[in-house]
Design an enzyme around this catalytic site. Structure first.
Site, PDB file in Angstrom:
ATOM      1  N   GLY A  31       0.837  -1.197   0.000  1.00 16.39           N
ATOM      2  CA  GLY A  31       0.000   0.000   0.000  1.00 16.39           C
ATOM      3  C   GLY A  31       0.868   1.240   0.000  1.00 16.39           C
ATOM      4  N   HIS A  34       2.830   4.774  -4.735  1.00 19.35           N
ATOM      5  CA  HIS A  34       3.478   5.928  -5.345  1.00 19.35           C
ATOM      6  C   HIS A  34       3.772   5.573  -6.804  1.00 19.35           C
ATOM      7  CE1 HIS A  34       7.100   3.599  -4.900  1.00 19.35           C
ATOM      8  NE2 HIS A  34       6.952   3.560  -3.587  1.00 19.35           N
ATOM      9  N   HIS A  37       5.006   2.038  -7.722  1.00 17.88           N
ATOM     10  CA  HIS A  37       3.993   0.975  -7.811  1.00 17.88           C
ATOM     11  C   HIS A  37       3.159   1.132  -9.081  1.00 17.88           C
ATOM     12  CE1 HIS A  37       4.327   1.484  -3.281  1.00 17.88           C
ATOM     13  NE2 HIS A  37       4.653   0.208  -3.449  1.00 17.88           N
ATOM     14  N   GLN A 148      13.018  -2.798  -9.055  1.00 12.57           N
ATOM     15  CA  GLN A 148      14.469  -2.973  -8.915  1.00 12.57           C
ATOM     16  C   GLN A 148      15.008  -2.318  -7.642  1.00 12.57           C
ATOM     17  OE1 GLN A 148      16.653  -4.743 -10.608  1.00 12.57           O
ATOM     18  NE2 GLN A 148      18.280  -3.959  -9.282  1.00 12.57           N
ATOM     19  N   GLN A 153      15.155  -8.311  -2.646  1.00  6.06           N
ATOM     20  CA  GLN A 153      13.836  -8.959  -2.618  1.00  6.06           C
ATOM     21  C   GLN A 153      13.554  -9.634  -3.966  1.00  6.06           C
ATOM     22  OE1 GLN A 153      10.084  -7.309  -0.827  1.00  6.06           O
ATOM     23  NE2 GLN A 153       9.737  -6.594  -2.883  1.00  6.06           N
ATOM     24  N   VAL A 176      11.803   3.842 -10.092  1.00  4.30           N
ATOM     25  CA  VAL A 176      11.280   5.161 -10.486  1.00  4.30           C
ATOM     26  C   VAL A 176      11.808   6.181  -9.482  1.00  4.30           C
ATOM     27  CG1 VAL A 176       9.194   6.521 -10.888  1.00  4.30           C
ATOM     28  CG2 VAL A 176       9.238   4.105 -11.497  1.00  4.30           C
ATOM     29  N   ARG A 187       8.347   5.197   2.304  1.00  2.35           N
ATOM     30  CA  ARG A 187       8.937   5.753   3.532  1.00  2.35           C
ATOM     31  C   ARG A 187       9.434   7.189   3.360  1.00  2.35           C
ATOM     32  NH1 ARG A 187      10.534   0.050   4.271  1.00  2.35           N
ATOM     33  NH2 ARG A 187       9.477  -0.617   6.170  1.00  2.35           N
TER      34      ARG A 187
HETATM   35  O1  PAF Z   1       7.992  -4.800  -1.736  1.00  5.00           O
HETATM   36  C1  PAF Z   1       6.939  -4.819  -1.069  1.00  5.00           C
HETATM   37  O2  PAF Z   1       6.103  -3.917  -1.146  1.00  5.00           O
HETATM   38  C2  PAF Z   1       6.650  -5.987  -0.155  1.00  5.00           C
HETATM   39  O3  PAF Z   1       7.816  -6.506   0.397  1.00  5.00           O
HETATM   40  C3  PAF Z   1       5.812  -7.101  -0.806  1.00  5.00           C
HETATM   41  C4  PAF Z   1       6.525  -7.734  -1.990  1.00  5.00           C
HETATM   42  C5  PAF Z   1       4.485  -6.539  -1.260  1.00  5.00           C
HETATM   43  C6  PAF Z   1       5.540  -8.215   0.209  1.00  5.00           C
HETATM   44  O4  PAF Z   1       4.820  -7.744   1.303  1.00  5.00           O
END
Ligand code: PAF
Length: 284
Positions: A31, A34, A37, A148, A153, A176, A187
Site C-alpha cells: 500500500g 506511489h 507501484h 528494482q 527482494q 522510479v 517511507r
Molecule cells: O515490496 C513490497 O512492497 C513488499 O515486500 C511485498 C513484496 C508486497 C511483500 O509484502
C-alpha cells in the site's frame, strides 16, 4: 475495478480468469502507492488481460522495533490510484485471514535472506517470502512484477520461484525516481524537509560508482566502497548502514568487479531507513 477481501473469493476469481484463458499479471504491494507501484501496474496492464494488485501491510516482514504500526496506510487513496493505473482487481486481505491464530508455516530462502538487508532486518525476508507465496497461491498469476529498488527482494523471489517450481514469471522493473534522483519509496513521507534535501546523496553515491566503474574502469570493490563512504559522509544528516559489492544472482561478495554485479546501499536519515542500488554489467 473489483475489490476482493476474502482469500477464498480471490481464489475463485483467479480460477475463473484461468478457465477463460486470461493472462493474470500481479503487482503485490504494502500500500501507500506511489509512482513506482503505478509503473508496475501500468507494465502489468501492457502484458496481461487481468491485472491484480494487492494491498497488505504484512506484519511478518517487520521486526519488533520497525515501523509496522506507523507504516503509511490510506486504502481509499490507494484504490483510486490503482484503478486509474489500470488495475482490474484489488486484493486487500485481512491480517487475521492471512495469519489466523495458530499460524505456523514460513518460507525461508537460505543464504539470500540473511545477508545485506536480511542482516540489518532479521526475519524480514522470511516474512516477504511467506506472504509472497501466500499471495501467489491465491492470485495464481502468470507473471508478477517487482521493483528494482528492492533488488535483494527481487533476487530472492526469483530464486524461491525457481526452487519451489512455482509456475509463473517474475519481471523486475526499473526504479522510479524523483527529479533529484531519490528513489520513490513509501517511507519518503517520513523525511523532514531537511532530511528530504539530504536524502538524494544515496543516489548520487551510486551514480559516482557507476561512472567510476563503467567510464573510468574501476574494478576494485574496496575502492567502490570507499567512494560510497566518502560521498555519503559529505551529508551530515545521512548515515551509512551498509554498502556492498556482490554477485547479482548469488549475493556473494566480490573483490573484483566482473560480470553482473549488484551494489546495494542502505542509509539512515533521521529515523527513516532508505535503500537503493545499481546493477553493473562489467566486462573484463
Ligand atoms: O515490496 C513490497 O512492497 C513488499 O515486500 C511485498 C513484496 C508486497 C511483500 O509484502
Amino acid at each position: 475495478m473489483e475489490i476482493v477481501t476474502r482469500p477464498a473469493s480471490m481464489t475463485a476469481l483467479s480460477r475463473e480468469f484461468r478457465a477463460k484463458g486470461e493472462r493474470i499479471g500481479f503487482v503485490p504491494t504494502l500500500g501507500a502507492l506511489h509512482e513506482g507501484h503505478l509503473s508496475l501496474i501500468r507494465r502489468a496492464r501492457q502484458c496481461s488481460t487481468q491485472v491484480v494488485a494487492s494491498l497488505f501491510v504484512n506484519p511478518t516482514q517487520f521486526g519488533p522495533l520497525e515501523d509496522f504500526q506507523s507504516y503509511p496506510r490510506n486504502p481509499e487513496r490507494d484504490a483510486d490510484l490503482a484503478r486509474l493505473a489500470g488495475t482490474d482487481v484489488l486484493y486487500i486481505p485481512k491480517v487475521e485471514d492471512v495469519y489466523p491464530a495458530g499460524y505456523r508455516t514460513y518460507v525461508a530462502v537460505e543464504g539470500l535472506g540473511t545477508v545485506l538487508e536480511g542482516a540489518s532486518r532479521p526475519g524480514h525476508f522470511r516474512g516477504v517470502a511467506t506472504i509472497v507465496t501466500k499471495l501467489f497461491n491465491r492470485v495464481a498469476p502468470h507473471v508478477a512484477f517487482f521493483g528494482q529498488k528492492d533488488a535483494q527482494q527481487a533476487i530472492l523471489i526469483r530464486k524461491m520461484v525457481h526452487d519451489l517450481e512455482m509456475d509463473l514469471e517474475i519481471e523486475v522493473c526499473p526504479t522510479v525516481r524523483e527529479e533529484d534522483g531519490l528513489a520513490m519509496s513509501s517511507r519518503n513521507v517520513h523525511l523532514t524537509p531537511e532530511e528530504r534535501r539530504a536524502a538524494p546523496i544515496l543516489c548520487r553515491a551510486l551514480r559516482r560508482v557507476e561512472s567510476a566503474v563503467m567510464k573510468e574502469g574501476e574494478r576494485h570493490a574496496k575502492c567502490v566502497l570507499k567512494l560510497i563512504q566518502e560521498t555519503v559522509a559529505t551529508e551530515p544528516l545521512v548515515f551509512l548502514d551498509y554498502a556492498a559489492v556482490v554477485d547479482a544472482e548469488t549475493l556473494e561478495p566480490s573483490d573484483r568487479l566482473q560480470g553482473s554485479i549488484l551494489v546495494p546501499v542502505a542509509v539512515r536519515v533521521g529515523t527513516t531507513r532508505l535503500i537503493d542500488n545499481v546493477i553493473l554489467k562489467v566486462e573484463e
